[in-house]
Design a protein around this motif. Structure first.
Motif, mmCIF file in Angstrom:
data_model
loop_
_atom_site.group_PDB
_atom_site.id
_atom_site.type_symbol
_atom_site.label_atom_id
_atom_site.label_comp_id
_atom_site.label_asym_id
_atom_site.label_seq_id
_atom_site.Cartn_x
_atom_site.Cartn_y
_atom_site.Cartn_z
ATOM 1 N N LEU A 38 24.339 -7.804 9.279
ATOM 2 C CA LEU A 38 23.939 -8.303 10.593
ATOM 3 C C LEU A 38 24.667 -7.550 11.700
ATOM 4 N N PHE A 39 25.973 -7.360 11.547
ATOM 5 C CA PHE A 39 26.738 -6.643 12.562
ATOM 6 C C PHE A 39 26.288 -5.187 12.680
ATOM 7 N N ARG A 40 25.939 -4.564 11.558
ATOM 8 C CA ARG A 40 25.423 -3.189 11.607
ATOM 9 C C ARG A 40 24.114 -3.140 12.386
ATOM 10 N N LEU A 45 21.071 -1.825 17.333
ATOM 11 C CA LEU A 45 20.266 -2.262 18.480
ATOM 12 C C LEU A 45 20.991 -1.991 19.791
ATOM 13 N N SER A 46 22.271 -2.259 19.820
ATOM 14 C CA SER A 46 23.062 -2.013 21.030
ATOM 15 C C SER A 46 23.076 -0.528 21.373
ATOM 16 N N GLN A 47 23.227 0.304 20.346
ATOM 17 C CA GLN A 47 23.236 1.752 20.568
ATOM 18 C C GLN A 47 21.876 2.217 21.068
ATOM 19 N N ASP A 51 21.185 4.050 24.548
ATOM 20 C CA ASP A 51 20.504 5.352 24.590
ATOM 21 C C ASP A 51 19.273 5.280 25.485
ATOM 22 N N ASN A 52 18.555 4.177 25.413
ATOM 23 C CA ASN A 52 17.350 3.987 26.215
ATOM 24 C C ASN A 52 17.711 3.917 27.700
ATOM 25 N N LEU A 53 18.786 3.190 28.004
ATOM 26 C CA LEU A 53 19.216 3.093 29.399
ATOM 27 C C LEU A 53 19.671 4.448 29.934
#
Length: 57
Positions: A38-40, A45-47, A51-53
Motif C-alpha cells: 500500500l505504501f509503495r 501515485l504521489s510521484q 511529475d504531472n504538476l
C-alpha cells in the motif's frame, strides 16, 4: 441448538496459546506485507502527481 460439553474436543491450554500466537504471527506478517504494498502504491501515485504538476508548469 444446545452443545454438549462432551462433544467439545479437549484442548491443552498451552496448545491453544501456541496456536493463537502462531496465528497472530502469520496475520501480522501478512498485514506488514500489505502495508508495504500500500505504501509503495501511495508513493508511486504521489510521484506521478508531482511529475504531472511539474509538467503542467
Amino acid at each position: 441448538m444446545s452443545v454438549n460439553s462432551m462433544d467439545m474436543p479437549i484442548v491443552n491450554s498451552k496448545e491453544l496459546l501456541d496456536a493463537v500466537q502462531t496465528g497472530r504471527a502469520i496475520a501480522g506478517h501478512e498485514i506488514r506485507e500489505r502495508e508495504t504494498s500500500l505504501f509503495r502504491a501511495i508513493g508511486k501515485l504521489s510521484q506521478a502527481k508531482a511529475d504531472n504538476l511539474r509538467g503542467a508548469v
